[in-house]
Scaffold this motif. Structure first.
Motif, PDB file in Angstrom:
ATOM      1  N   THR A 218       0.806  -1.227   0.000  1.00 34.61           N
ATOM      2  CA  THR A 218       0.000   0.000   0.000  1.00 34.61           C
ATOM      3  C   THR A 218       0.835   1.270   0.000  1.00 34.61           C
ATOM      4  O   THR A 218       0.334   2.329  -0.339  1.00 34.61           O
ATOM      5  CB  THR A 218      -0.963   0.010   1.207  1.00 34.61           C
ATOM      6  OG1 THR A 218      -1.940   1.046   1.035  1.00 34.61           O
ATOM      7  CG2 THR A 218      -0.204   0.243   2.521  1.00 34.61           C
ATOM      8  N   ILE A 235      -1.630  -5.136  -5.990  1.00 38.38           N
ATOM      9  CA  ILE A 235      -2.858  -5.090  -5.196  1.00 38.38           C
ATOM     10  C   ILE A 235      -2.606  -4.195  -3.990  1.00 38.38           C
ATOM     11  O   ILE A 235      -1.714  -4.475  -3.183  1.00 38.38           O
ATOM     12  CB  ILE A 235      -3.286  -6.490  -4.711  1.00 38.38           C
ATOM     13  CG1 ILE A 235      -3.532  -7.422  -5.899  1.00 38.38           C
ATOM     14  CG2 ILE A 235      -4.540  -6.397  -3.839  1.00 38.38           C
ATOM     15  CD1 ILE A 235      -3.827  -8.861  -5.494  1.00 38.38           C
ATOM     16  N   ASP A 236      -3.357  -3.119  -3.889  1.00 35.11           N
ATOM     17  CA  ASP A 236      -3.282  -2.235  -2.724  1.00 35.11           C
ATOM     18  C   ASP A 236      -4.207  -2.815  -1.660  1.00 35.11           C
ATOM     19  O   ASP A 236      -5.427  -2.745  -1.773  1.00 35.11           O
ATOM     20  CB  ASP A 236      -3.711  -0.817  -3.096  1.00 35.11           C
ATOM     21  CG  ASP A 236      -3.520   0.174  -1.952  1.00 35.11           C
ATOM     22  OD1 ASP A 236      -3.533  -0.246  -0.778  1.00 35.11           O
ATOM     23  OD2 ASP A 236      -3.373   1.376  -2.241  1.00 35.11           O
ATOM     24  N   LYS A 239      -7.204  -0.963  -0.228  1.00 34.27           N
ATOM     25  CA  LYS A 239      -8.297  -0.560  -1.107  1.00 34.27           C
ATOM     26  C   LYS A 239      -9.033  -1.746  -1.732  1.00 34.27           C
ATOM     27  O   LYS A 239     -10.142  -1.580  -2.228  1.00 34.27           O
ATOM     28  CB  LYS A 239      -7.756   0.340  -2.227  1.00 34.27           C
ATOM     29  CG  LYS A 239      -7.119   1.630  -1.724  1.00 34.27           C
ATOM     30  CD  LYS A 239      -6.531   2.428  -2.881  1.00 34.27           C
ATOM     31  CE  LYS A 239      -5.873   3.712  -2.389  1.00 34.27           C
ATOM     32  NZ  LYS A 239      -5.249   4.471  -3.519  1.00 34.27           N
ATOM     33  N   GLU A 240      -8.410  -2.901  -1.766  1.00 33.68           N
ATOM     34  CA  GLU A 240      -8.988  -4.038  -2.469  1.00 33.68           C
ATOM     35  C   GLU A 240      -8.974  -5.281  -1.591  1.00 33.68           C
ATOM     36  O   GLU A 240      -8.153  -5.400  -0.675  1.00 33.68           O
ATOM     37  CB  GLU A 240      -8.180  -4.328  -3.746  1.00 33.68           C
ATOM     38  CG  GLU A 240      -8.058  -3.145  -4.692  1.00 33.68           C
ATOM     39  CD  GLU A 240      -7.146  -3.462  -5.854  1.00 33.68           C
ATOM     40  OE1 GLU A 240      -7.664  -3.855  -6.906  1.00 33.68           O
ATOM     41  OE2 GLU A 240      -5.922  -3.325  -5.702  1.00 33.68           O
ATOM     42  N   ASP A 241      -9.861  -6.224  -1.884  1.00 28.50           N
ATOM     43  CA  ASP A 241      -9.840  -7.522  -1.231  1.00 28.50           C
ATOM     44  C   ASP A 241      -8.759  -8.370  -1.901  1.00 28.50           C
ATOM     45  O   ASP A 241      -8.857  -8.683  -3.096  1.00 28.50           O
ATOM     46  CB  ASP A 241     -11.200  -8.205  -1.348  1.00 28.50           C
ATOM     47  CG  ASP A 241     -11.247  -9.510  -0.588  1.00 28.50           C
ATOM     48  OD1 ASP A 241     -10.630 -10.485  -1.072  1.00 28.50           O
ATOM     49  OD2 ASP A 241     -11.890  -9.553   0.480  1.00 28.50           O
ATOM     50  N   GLU A 244      -9.832 -11.919  -3.430  1.00 31.01           N
ATOM     51  CA  GLU A 244     -10.663 -11.796  -4.622  1.00 31.01           C
ATOM     52  C   GLU A 244      -9.853 -11.347  -5.826  1.00 31.01           C
ATOM     53  O   GLU A 244     -10.039 -11.833  -6.953  1.00 31.01           O
ATOM     54  CB  GLU A 244     -11.814 -10.821  -4.361  1.00 31.01           C
ATOM     55  CG  GLU A 244     -12.868 -11.369  -3.405  1.00 31.01           C
ATOM     56  CD  GLU A 244     -13.997 -10.388  -3.171  1.00 31.01           C
ATOM     57  OE1 GLU A 244     -13.953  -9.279  -3.765  1.00 31.01           O
ATOM     58  OE2 GLU A 244     -14.920 -10.712  -2.395  1.00 31.01           O
ATOM     59  N   ARG A 245      -8.927 -10.403  -5.615  1.00 36.58           N
ATOM     60  CA  ARG A 245      -8.105  -9.920  -6.735  1.00 36.58           C
ATOM     61  C   ARG A 245      -7.152 -10.998  -7.234  1.00 36.58           C
ATOM     62  O   ARG A 245      -6.934 -11.133  -8.450  1.00 36.58           O
ATOM     63  CB  ARG A 245      -7.321  -8.675  -6.310  1.00 36.58           C
ATOM     64  CG  ARG A 245      -8.154  -7.421  -6.269  1.00 36.58           C
ATOM     65  CD  ARG A 245      -8.458  -6.901  -7.684  1.00 36.58           C
ATOM     66  NE  ARG A 245      -7.251  -6.380  -8.329  1.00 36.58           N
ATOM     67  CZ  ARG A 245      -6.802  -6.769  -9.516  1.00 36.58           C
ATOM     68  NH1 ARG A 245      -7.430  -7.705 -10.203  1.00 36.58           N
ATOM     69  NH2 ARG A 245      -5.707  -6.229 -10.026  1.00 36.58           N
ATOM     70  N   HIS A 270      -8.051  -4.591   4.025  1.00 38.48           N
ATOM     71  CA  HIS A 270      -9.391  -4.242   3.576  1.00 38.48           C
ATOM     72  C   HIS A 270     -10.434  -5.255   4.047  1.00 38.48           C
ATOM     73  O   HIS A 270     -10.187  -6.448   4.085  1.00 38.48           O
ATOM     74  CB  HIS A 270      -9.388  -4.184   2.039  1.00 38.48           C
ATOM     75  CG  HIS A 270     -10.727  -3.983   1.414  1.00 38.48           C
ATOM     76  ND1 HIS A 270     -11.309  -2.746   1.313  1.00 38.48           N
ATOM     77  CD2 HIS A 270     -11.590  -4.866   0.865  1.00 38.48           C
ATOM     78  CE1 HIS A 270     -12.472  -2.871   0.696  1.00 38.48           C
ATOM     79  NE2 HIS A 270     -12.677  -4.156   0.416  1.00 38.48           N
TER      80      HIS A 270
END
Length: 389
Positions: A218, A235-236, A239-241, A244-245, A270
């Motif tokens: 992040t 993947i931050d 801000k994101e799951d 899932e990403r 997150h």
């Protein structure tokens, strides 16, 4: 001499301490020419490692010039520039002969304390608590290097301090983290934490042939470093799951292998998972397993969980996922000596970026306490601190 010393939680000072002396024929004394602050030094700063004593000299990433040897026929001579692995190896015990250098049975002079914690002793470490030998570290003007005739190497002609300093720890650590993933070519590898170790884990995964390298981070400066190192996806986690990403990026398969470069001081992220991690942290703050939980969940069935991140004590993990998905866990402090020669060749071939992560330099150890704080807080864009003395 000047040295950076631990005096308690968040209390790092530049002290005047006694110069080191030869204690054994295998010793050398070096004048430190370069040293660095490591992320695992922050575990000491935060008071997370037991058996530290006020006045302990810190630092395990250092190199320098030999100024004194323990015997006339020593492997090294005065004037030699040497790279010193962070763990101390005797070269004679069963573990050293097996190439398990971080598990050396003879170099920890406080072996019973380590054995009480871990079941068996592990190698002595520079600048890293009395449980691991109580050896003075390398954030100092001079250092005694015990058993120096085995693990350290002479710097090849024409190579600068910047070229080889990170052979002491973070490059071999990142490489071992990637090597443990059994990369054959074409894999998806997810890396949690893009600090110095993650930076080299990403480069190493790329060199070993990974097709997708997913970086979870992040901090903007670290995200930039991850891209430069070869990450194909970012993947931050704030801000994101993350799960899932990763599932999306890998077209539903999950990562072939995952690398936890964070360890015991992971930050919650997150969503609901982040909330649960925060609750766990309040209940038992010493060890934070949020990253390891995510990594175990996100790796595909039959995949590898590689753990170069530092953990020091008990931690709750989901054994159900490990067993039911047939996962392999690989961990350990880095067997630095194993990698010194092959990684030196990668550096000489120009395949690794050794300097882009250095954001702050100093020529004065008196600036050390402030730079520790800057590194810990990730302020002023700080990604790595190096002292050139």
């Amino acid at each position: 001499m000047k040295a950076l010393c631990w005096h308690g939680t968040n209390d790092i000072r530049c002290d005047t301490v006694d110069d080191p002396k030869i204690e054994d024929s295998r010793d050398v004394i070096i004048k430190v020419t370069s040293c660095a602050i490591c992320g695992s030094d922050l575990h000491l700063m935060d008071g997370l490692m037991p058996t530290m004593e006020s006045g302990d000299v810190l630092g395990h990433e250092f190199m320098g010039e030999v100024v004194e040897t323990g015997s006339a026929d020593h492997k090294f001579k005065k004037g030699d520039r040497i790279v010193v692995p962070f763990n101390i190896n005797c070269g004679e015990c069963r573990m050293c002969k097996l190439g398990l250098y971080s598990c050396c049975q003879r170099s920890n002079r406080n072996a019973p304390i380590a054995a009480a914690q871990f079941g068996f002793t592990i190698a002595g470490l520079f600048g890293y608590s009395h449980m691991l030998g109580g050896y003075a570290g390398g954030q100092a003007e001079y250092v005694r290097v015990p058993m120096a005739d085995f693990a350290p190497i002479k710097v090849p002609e024409g190579m600068s301090d910047d070229d080889v300093l990170f052979l002491t720890d973070i490059f071999p650590t990142g490489y071992q983290g990637a090597e443990q993933c059994d990369i054959k070519g074409g894999e998806s590898i997810a890396v949690w934490g893009c600090g110095p170790v993650g930076y080299f884990a990403i480069q190493s995964a790329r060199i070993l042939g990974a097709e997708r390298i997913i970086a979870i981070e992040t901090v903007p400066e670290r995200i930039a470093l991850a891209r430069k190192a070869g990450a194909t996806h970012i993947i931050d986690f704030e801000k994101e799951d993350v799960f899932e990403r990763i599932v999306e990026i890998t077209h539903g398969e999950g990562a072939d292998a995952v690398i936890d470069c964070v360890g015991m001081e992971a930050s919650a992220g997150h969503g609901q998972g982040g909330l649960m991690a925060t609750i766990k942290e309040k209940v038992a703050p010493a060890e934070r397993g949020f990253v390891l939980d995510q990594a175990i969940k996100a790796v595909r069935p039959g995949g590898v969980v590689s753990i170069p991140g530092v953990y020091g004590g008990p931690l709750m993990i989901n054994m159900g996922q490990i067993v039911q998905k047939s996962l392999t866990l690989r961990s350990g402090q880095t067997h630095v000596k194993r990698y010194l020669e092959p990684l030196t060749e990668l550096i000489r071939a120009g395949k690794v970026d050794m300097t882009s992560l250095i954001s702050h330099r100093s020529h004065d150890l008196t600036e050390g306490p402030d730079l520790y704080k800057t590194f810990k807080e990730k302020s002023d864009g700080c990604t790595k601190v190096v002292f050139n003395l």
